[in-house]
Design a protein around this motif. Structure first.
Motif, PDB file in Angstrom:
ATOM      1  N   ILE A  74       0.850  -1.182   0.000  1.00  0.00           N
ATOM      2  CA  ILE A  74       0.000   0.000   0.000  1.00  0.00           C
ATOM      3  C   ILE A  74       0.890   1.239   0.000  1.00  0.00           C
ATOM      4  CG2 ILE A  74      -2.043  -1.026   1.087  1.00  0.00           C
ATOM      5  CD1 ILE A  74      -1.170  -0.052   3.727  1.00  0.00           C
ATOM      6  N   ARG A  78      -0.879   6.279   2.189  1.00  0.00           N
ATOM      7  CA  ARG A  78      -2.026   5.612   2.808  1.00  0.00           C
ATOM      8  C   ARG A  78      -1.609   4.968   4.131  1.00  0.00           C
ATOM      9  NH1 ARG A  78      -6.949   3.907   1.171  1.00  0.00           N
ATOM     10  NH2 ARG A  78      -6.663   4.580  -0.974  1.00  0.00           N
ATOM     11  N   SER A  81      -1.318   7.585   6.793  1.00  0.00           N
ATOM     12  CA  SER A  81      -2.639   8.045   7.213  1.00  0.00           C
ATOM     13  C   SER A  81      -3.268   7.067   8.186  1.00  0.00           C
ATOM     14  CB  SER A  81      -3.573   8.197   6.016  1.00  0.00           C
ATOM     15  OG  SER A  81      -3.093   9.146   5.145  1.00  0.00           O
ATOM     16  N   LEU A  82      -3.116   5.789   7.892  1.00  0.00           N
ATOM     17  CA  LEU A  82      -3.671   4.754   8.775  1.00  0.00           C
ATOM     18  C   LEU A  82      -3.039   4.832  10.151  1.00  0.00           C
ATOM     19  CD1 LEU A  82      -3.960   1.347   6.918  1.00  0.00           C
ATOM     20  CD2 LEU A  82      -5.727   2.539   8.198  1.00  0.00           C
ATOM     21  N   ALA A  85      -4.315   7.656  12.073  1.00  0.00           N
ATOM     22  CA  ALA A  85      -5.676   7.393  12.547  1.00  0.00           C
ATOM     23  C   ALA A  85      -5.646   6.482  13.765  1.00  0.00           C
ATOM     24  CB  ALA A  85      -6.508   6.774  11.435  1.00  0.00           C
ATOM     25  N   GLU A  86      -4.758   5.494  13.716  1.00  0.00           N
ATOM     26  CA  GLU A  86      -4.660   4.570  14.847  1.00  0.00           C
ATOM     27  C   GLU A  86      -4.189   5.289  16.083  1.00  0.00           C
ATOM     28  OE1 GLU A  86      -3.779   0.108  13.118  1.00  0.00           O
ATOM     29  OE2 GLU A  86      -2.119   1.470  13.481  1.00  0.00           O
ATOM     30  N   ARG A 108     -11.247   2.759  21.270  1.00  0.00           N
ATOM     31  CA  ARG A 108     -11.306   2.448  19.844  1.00  0.00           C
ATOM     32  C   ARG A 108     -10.809   1.062  19.501  1.00  0.00           C
ATOM     33  NH1 ARG A 108     -10.402   5.508  15.335  1.00  0.00           N
ATOM     34  NH2 ARG A 108      -9.918   7.649  15.848  1.00  0.00           N
TER      35      ARG A 108
ATOM     36  N   SER B 292     -12.096   4.960   1.595  1.00  0.00           N
ATOM     37  CA  SER B 292     -10.924   4.174   1.982  1.00  0.00           C
ATOM     38  C   SER B 292     -10.014   4.901   2.959  1.00  0.00           C
ATOM     39  CB  SER B 292     -10.141   3.767   0.739  1.00  0.00           C
ATOM     40  OG  SER B 292      -9.649   4.914   0.072  1.00  0.00           O
ATOM     41  N   TYR B 293     -10.296   6.178   3.205  1.00  0.00           N
ATOM     42  CA  TYR B 293      -9.522   6.899   4.217  1.00  0.00           C
ATOM     43  C   TYR B 293     -10.355   7.203   5.451  1.00  0.00           C
ATOM     44  CZ  TYR B 293      -5.479   7.501   1.249  1.00  0.00           C
ATOM     45  OH  TYR B 293      -4.369   7.271   0.491  1.00  0.00           O
ATOM     46  N   ALA B 295     -11.211   6.088   8.410  1.00  0.00           N
ATOM     47  CA  ALA B 295     -10.907   5.089   9.430  1.00  0.00           C
ATOM     48  C   ALA B 295     -11.930   5.084  10.551  1.00  0.00           C
ATOM     49  CB  ALA B 295      -9.513   5.354   9.998  1.00  0.00           C
ATOM     50  N   TRP B 316     -14.537   2.305  -3.236  1.00  0.00           N
ATOM     51  CA  TRP B 316     -13.255   2.094  -2.556  1.00  0.00           C
ATOM     52  C   TRP B 316     -13.562   2.119  -1.068  1.00  0.00           C
ATOM     53  CZ3 TRP B 316      -8.389   4.942  -4.778  1.00  0.00           C
ATOM     54  CH2 TRP B 316      -8.337   4.774  -6.173  1.00  0.00           C
ATOM     55  N   MET B 318     -12.648   0.179   3.130  1.00  0.00           N
ATOM     56  CA  MET B 318     -11.697  -0.579   3.936  1.00  0.00           C
ATOM     57  C   MET B 318     -12.305  -1.909   4.335  1.00  0.00           C
ATOM     58  SD  MET B 318     -10.141   2.633   5.985  1.00  0.00           S
ATOM     59  CE  MET B 318      -8.890   1.823   6.887  1.00  0.00           C
ATOM     60  N   PHE B 342      -9.306  -2.018   0.924  1.00  0.00           N
ATOM     61  CA  PHE B 342      -7.997  -1.782   1.527  1.00  0.00           C
ATOM     62  C   PHE B 342      -7.952  -2.329   2.951  1.00  0.00           C
ATOM     63  CE2 PHE B 342      -6.091   0.846  -1.670  1.00  0.00           C
ATOM     64  CZ  PHE B 342      -7.150   1.452  -2.327  1.00  0.00           C
ATOM     65  N   SER B 344      -7.489  -2.342   6.867  1.00  0.00           N
ATOM     66  CA  SER B 344      -7.530  -1.337   7.931  1.00  0.00           C
ATOM     67  C   SER B 344      -6.455  -1.604   8.975  1.00  0.00           C
ATOM     68  CB  SER B 344      -8.912  -1.313   8.597  1.00  0.00           C
ATOM     69  OG  SER B 344      -9.351  -2.618   8.829  1.00  0.00           O
TER      70      SER B 344
END
Lengths: 182, 571
Positions: A74, A78, A81-82, A85-86, A108, B292-293, B295, B316, B318, B342, B344
């Protein structure tokens, strides 16, 4: 002797075995070890490539997760960004009546009430009973409650999980007679 | 011999639009070459090092639109060290010098400096459109220059770029008399923007059709913007975080009802749970949905939203949607053509979707032609079913998170499954493989994948035969990228003429040696053969027998490039 064999099976010793990986990941670990041997550094690659086709390593693999560069494929944008977010979790304080200090958890990371309650049980070494709409938590001395956005103390479990996560400001595990009153 | 005057031929050429067709026209005869080159307005260069900027400019003086791609595809996954190349500055410089009236520049995986953007903004009076995808090297200062100087700017589209945010006022740099904006996408910017400037910009852009916001734009601003731009067709929401009881949310719900032109929705970079219901009224119009973004959206909410999207063609999402959720997609979205799922939790152990989700999709969405699917596991049986249900695949990219996982039901490699895909999908142009795979899958690919143009392989194969099956069989192959496979010198050197028919070949962590690369480079002067390691100096490769960490070769008429860093050795 027979009894002790049966005893082992019943207890499912694997569950209590000390490991580093997540539960239920045995098969994956074997493959991952093969991969981690492949990618760790350049020179050994030539030797280990012979193992490439045959995934028959029988040794009990050390359960470490080897992160392969660039896998899964990926885009770094991206991926970053993940990770961001985490990082932005929803941390709430958890107090237990009578305990000397509070703990903090990230709401979460739990998929629902079952996981949350199990985590609380593990964290504080106690048992929380079963939830029912009619009677709250039966079967133990402890009841999980939370303070919502309006400042009211609510019983954990009444509202849908998603709603709980956004409205919960802090948790309090109530003990004994105080809990009975709910 | 031409029986028609040039003007007539030019007029006919106007109808020939695709790049490959135009290229064919230019090969027919000298006069067609001449006419074609003076009327050519759009040029696509898939590898910026295949030709020099000067030569481009010399051949096509009437150039209006240029598309350039720089780094190899695997650079997206951190496999190409920093500084490798792909600089756009020489191109902009050459175009500026030549007085070409450039109007559109589209770049992918290139290094774009602020200087390049400044030069661009000052050099082309009629510049209209800048699209940057997966680029790096610039800051918001460069964007400010574009905003300030490009008087007829219609499109500024930034997709997934690494932009250094100087938190300046770049948005405020659009002059008051700039009213030509049609498309503005700054979703990938991390920093704050001037909300007032944004609202004023939207207010004076009556032609604005596409607007994608970043995280810093709050819900109340979104609502005001939508009020000003009910004509929007493509909306990217930045922040959707708010109190469900607030006035802002209530206002938004009403305003959304007016946005009947929105057919494409994306973003939700921050979301409050249960707030997606505000979107339900416009879901029925959506043909494209990119979450897909997002979250913050839980699987259940995602499913509820998608139930309303009966017209969806592109989705698109997750993998938190899960297999069951994909089942819902299959029943709700009968027109679905493109699906991307995608991960997560890319480094977790549990991918949330499996072969079951894909099978469900294939049963409901018969028009599906493009797929990118990150999953926990896949079976041969599932792939065979998918191949039967969806014979129209053009792009099929499967990524099993555990790269060498076999079929969990049979413990067999996935050769048969992918074999079924290539055999059934006769129009397949792009394929990415994963899972446990032997040479057999490559035999199938060589035999059946007649239209295949791009193939991505990782952790697969057993011997050189695998790679040879592909090189021999896939006549239309243009791009081949291979990592961590046991393909070596024999595979590389058996059919070297093949590489002149392709755009590029990437091989990393394979069995290719320095000596073989040298041989190849010597025999094929029309190729650049670059080898590099993990940022080490190029002269670490002393012995011919040494294994090459990374090799990238491509055909070129520009010769060896001048801008390669120290660690790249062009043989």
């Amino acid at each position: 002797m027979e009894n002790s064999v049966a005893y082992d099976k019943d207890l499912n010793m694997k569950d209590t075995e000390l490991r580093l990986g997540l539960p239920g990941t045995e098969k994956n670990e074997k493959e991952e070890t093969t991969l981690s041997v492949k990618v760790s550094n350049k020179r050994p690659m030539i030797e280990s490539s012979k193992d490439n086709g045959s995934k028959t390593s029988d040794e009990e693999a050390p359960p470490s997760k080897a992160k392969i560069v660039g896998w899964p494929p990926i885009r770094s944008y991206r991926k970053n960004s993940l990770q961001e977010a985490e990082a932005s979790g929803i941390y709430v304080k958890v107090s237990l009546d009578g305990a000397p200090y509070l703990r903090k958890i990230d709401l979460r990371i739990y998929g629902g009430y079952a996981q949350l309650l199990k985590a609380l049980e593990n964290m504080f070494k106690l048992t929380i009973g079963d939830y029912s709409e009619k009677e709250g938590y039966k079967g133990s001395d402890y009841e999980p409650t939370y303070e919502d956005k309006d400042g009211d103390w609510m019983l954990v479990g009444d509202v849908p999980w998603d709603m709980f996560v956004t409205s919960c400001k802090r948790l309090r595990i109530m003990k004994g007679s105080e809990a009975r009153g709910v | 011999m031409n029986y028609f005057p040039d003007e007539v031929i030019e007029h006919v050429f106007d109808y020939v639009v695709s790049h490959s067709d135009r290229n064919s026209l230019s090969l027919v005869c000298k006069s067609w070459y001449r006419i074609e080159r003076f009327t050519r307005q759009r040029v696509f260069i898939g590898n910026c090092y295949s030709i020099s900027p000067e030569r481009l400019v010399e051949r096509f003086p009437d150039l209006k639109s240029l598309t350039l791609k720089g780094k190899p595809h695997f650079a997206d996954f951190s496999l190409v060290p920093h500084g490798w190349g792909g600089f756009v500055y020489p191109w902009i410089e050459a175009l500026a010098k030549s007085k070409v009236g450039l109007e559109e520049l589209r770049l992918k995986r290139m290094v774009v400096s602020d200087e390049s953007l400044e030069l661009l903004s000052r050099s082309f009076m009629n510049f209209k459109s800048l699209v940057l995808v997966s680029c790096e090297g610039f800051t918001t200062d460069g964007l400010a220059a574009v905003a300030a100087n490009c008087r007829s700017l219609r499109e500024l589209d930034l997709q997934e770029n690494e932009v250094e945010d100087h938190k300046g006022q770049w948005l405020s740099c659009f002059p008051e008399n700039c009213t030509s904006l049609v498309s503005l996408n700054f979703a990938c910017l991390k920093g704050e923007i001037n909300i007032g400037a944004l609202e004023r910009l939207v207010a004076r852009s009556p032609n604005l059709k596409s607007l994608r916001l970043n995280r810093s734009v709050p819900v109340d601003a979104l609502q005001r913007i939508l009020m000003r731009a009910p004509q929007l067709m493509d909306l990217g929401i930045g922040s959707f975080f708010h109190d469900l009881n607030s006035d802002a949310y209530a206002k938004l719900r009403t305003t959304i009802l007016k946005c009947t032109s929105i057919t494409s929705l994306s973003g939700f970079l921050e979301v409050a749970p249960f707030s997606l219901a505000a979107m339900y009224p416009i879901c029925q119009n959506l043909t494209s949905l990119n979450l897909s973004y997002a979250a913050g959206i839980q699987g259940s909410e995602l499913i509820k939203l998608i139930r309303h999207c009966g017209k969806l063609q592109r989705l698109w999402i997750m993998d938190c949607i899960g297999d069951k959720g994909l089942g819902v997609v299959a029943t709700a979205c009968k027109d679905l053509q493109e699906l991307r799922v995608f991960p997560s939790a890319p480094f977790g152990n549990q991918g949330a979707v499996t072969e079951k989700g894909l099978v469900a999709i294939s049963m409901g969405c018969r028009k599906l032609h493009s797929l990118l699917y990150f999953c926990h596991q896949m079976t041969n049986a599932a792939l065979i079913t998918v191949a039967k249900n969806c014979p129209n695949f053009i792009r099929f990219r499967l990524c099993i998170l555990d790269a060498t996982k076999p079929d969990p039901d049979t413990m067999q490699p996935l050769d048969e499954g992918f074999g079924a895909i290539v055999q059934s999908c006769k129009q397949l142009r792009r394929l990415s493989l994963s899972g446990q795979l032997t040479d057999q899958v490559f035999l199938y690919i060589g035999m059946y994948a007649e239209q295949l143009e791009m193939l991505s392989i990782a952790f697969a194969g057993e011997t050189d035969k695998g790679m040879l099956y592909v090189l021999n069989g896939c006549k239309k192959l243009r791009k081949l990228e291979i990592r961590d496979c046991p393909f070596g010198d024999t595979a590389l050197l058996t059919d070297i003429g093949k590489y002149e028919t392709m755009r590029s070949l990437w091989m990393s962590s394979c069995e290719v040696t320095v000596g073989a690369c040298k041989t190849l480079a010597k025999k094929m002067p029309s190729l650049n053969v670059e080898i590099f390691g993990e940022g080490e100096q190029a002269d670490c490769y002393v012995e011919d027998g040494q294994r090459v960490e990374k090799m990238y070769l491509y055909r070129t008429v520009a010769g060896k490039r001048e801008d390669a860093p120290e660690y790249v050795w062009t043989l």
